[in-house]
Design a protein around this motif. Structure first.
Motif, short mmCIF file in Angstrom:
data_model
loop_
_atom_site.label_atom_id
_atom_site.label_comp_id
_atom_site.label_asym_id
_atom_site.label_seq_id
_atom_site.Cartn_x
_atom_site.Cartn_y
_atom_site.Cartn_z
N LEU A 109 0.82 -1.21 0.00
CA LEU A 109 0.00 0.00 0.00
C LEU A 109 0.85 1.26 0.00
O LEU A 109 0.52 2.24 -0.68
CB LEU A 109 -0.95 0.00 1.20
N ASN A 110 1.94 1.25 0.74
CA ASN A 110 2.82 2.43 0.74
C ASN A 110 3.35 2.70 -0.66
O ASN A 110 3.44 3.86 -1.10
CB ASN A 110 3.99 2.21 1.71
N THR A 111 3.70 1.63 -1.38
CA THR A 111 4.20 1.78 -2.74
C THR A 111 3.12 2.34 -3.66
O THR A 111 3.36 3.29 -4.43
CB THR A 111 4.68 0.42 -3.29
N VAL A 112 1.92 1.77 -3.59
CA VAL A 112 0.84 2.19 -4.48
C VAL A 112 0.39 3.62 -4.17
O VAL A 112 0.23 4.44 -5.08
CB VAL A 112 -0.35 1.22 -4.38
N ILE A 113 0.23 3.93 -2.89
CA ILE A 113 -0.23 5.27 -2.52
C ILE A 113 0.82 6.32 -2.85
O ILE A 113 0.49 7.42 -3.33
CB ILE A 113 -0.62 5.30 -1.03
N SER A 114 2.08 6.01 -2.64
CA SER A 114 3.15 6.94 -3.03
C SER A 114 3.11 7.21 -4.52
O SER A 114 3.26 8.35 -4.97
CB SER A 114 4.50 6.36 -2.62
N PHE A 115 2.89 6.16 -5.31
CA PHE A 115 2.80 6.33 -6.76
C PHE A 115 1.61 7.22 -7.13
O PHE A 115 1.73 8.13 -7.95
CB PHE A 115 2.66 4.97 -7.45
N LEU A 116 0.45 6.97 -6.52
CA LEU A 116 -0.74 7.76 -6.83
C LEU A 116 -0.59 9.21 -6.39
O LEU A 116 -1.08 10.13 -7.06
CB LEU A 116 -1.97 7.12 -6.19
N ASN A 117 0.09 9.42 -5.27
CA ASN A 117 0.32 10.81 -4.83
C ASN A 117 1.20 11.56 -5.82
O ASN A 117 1.02 12.76 -6.05
CB ASN A 117 0.95 10.82 -3.44
N SER A 118 2.14 10.85 -6.41
CA SER A 118 3.04 11.48 -7.40
C SER A 118 2.40 11.58 -8.77
O SER A 118 2.83 12.39 -9.60
CB SER A 118 4.34 10.67 -7.50
N ASN A 119 1.37 10.74 -9.02
CA ASN A 119 0.71 10.68 -10.33
C ASN A 119 -0.81 10.68 -10.14
O ASN A 119 -1.47 9.65 -10.33
CB ASN A 119 1.16 9.43 -11.09
#
Length: 302
Positions: A109-119
């Motif tokens: 989840l940290n990986t996915v949410i970090s990606f979505l926050n950046s994109n």
């Protein structure tokens, strides 16, 4: 002479400018940003992965399904993740069968949410399924899942309807493969059938899934994959199509050979999307996806 040259330049400009404007300036990180946000996710071609967190195996060919980490998958344009979780001590570990994949749900989840926050133009459809044997828990699988979503409630879209892209941008769309009492809780895929092609018709959403995974006949597997692509391209765009190109060859004593299916199917998938450069093909859930697979699928949306 000058007048003729000027007229030629004007005509050339009229021809070139619309073509230049038609090109979509997207990257693999933000390709959804170039897609019309009013479209349903079911109207798109979406690269995805099967057993997205399965990077480790005790014996070659038996449990690993991806060469790329989840962060790398997202960076090449993957927008469907298949997450298998073991419920252990009131938390989720990532498993493929009995094999612990050396990461937990928090790290995913940290990986996915970090990606979505950046994109923030992107969305990730996440299938969540219980895997292996639960142990040492004091609450239900659903309660543990709720504990995870409560950490970042604004990053989850738990609708039971297939959303539009604008509704889903910046969020994780849940495809639920576990039972739940608090509804709605994501797209309901609890009626998933084993080793076949099937439909799930809910009041709010209709799904069609190809998941023939015990591949004793590779030609049949490829025919099933092609049939799903053809149906997705030519049928009602309100249905969500999920096409698992993954599978394994059953071996002696039931030992799976994952790469046997991948080596046969993946080049054919690449050839299909090389030949079919435009159209709606649904979600492809692949083993050992590459950037070339993902980029050709993404391109069909434009």
């Amino acid at each position: 002479m000058l007048k003729k040259t000027w007229l030629c330049l004007m005509l050339l400009t009229m021809l070139v400018v619309p073509l230049a404007g038609a090109a979509s300036a997207y990257t693999s990180n933000n390709w959804m940003g170039e897609v019309n946000g009013s479209l349903s996710l079911s109207s798109l071609t979406i690269p995805g992965t099967h057993d997205s967190g399965a990077l480790y195996e005790p014996v070659y060919g038996t449990a690993k399904n991806q060469d790329l980490t989840i962060a790398q998958q997202l960076s090449i344009g993957v927008r469907y993740l298949d997450i298998r979780t073991r419920h252990f001590k009131n938390a989720f570990e990532i498993h493929h069968g009995a094999v612990y994949q050396q990461q937990n749900f928090d790290s995913v989840l940290n990986t996915v949410i970090s990606f979505l926050n950046s994109n923030p133009t992107e969305t990730v459809i996440m299938s969540v399924k219980e895997e292996h044997t639960a142990a040492e828990n004091t609450r239900s699988f659903e309660a543990t899942f709720n504990a995870y979503t409560s950490k970042n409630p604004g990053k989850w879209l738990l609708t039971d309807r297939v959303p539009t892209l604008d509704q889903a941008r910046g969020k994780i769309v849940l495809l639920r493969r576990f039972s739940a009492t608090q509804l709605p809780k994501g797209l309901d895929a609890t009626a998933w059938k084993e080793n076949t092609t099937f439909t799930i018709q809910n009041t709010a959403a209709n799904l069609k899934i190809q998941d023939y995974y015990k591949v004793s006949d590779k030609a049949k597997k490829w025919n099933d994959i092609q049939s799903m692509y053809n149906e997705a391209k030519n049928s009602n765009p309100s249905w969500l199509y999920i096409n698992y190109t993954s599978g394994y060859k059953p071996g002696i004593f039931g030992i799976p050979d994952i790469r046997d299916t991948k080596d046969y199917v993946n080049p054919k998938v690449l050839d299909l999307f090389t030949a079919n450069t435009r159209g709606r093909f649904g979600i492809s859930a692949m083993d050992f996806i590459t950037s070339e697979h993902a980029s050709k699928m993404i391109a069909t949306n434009f």
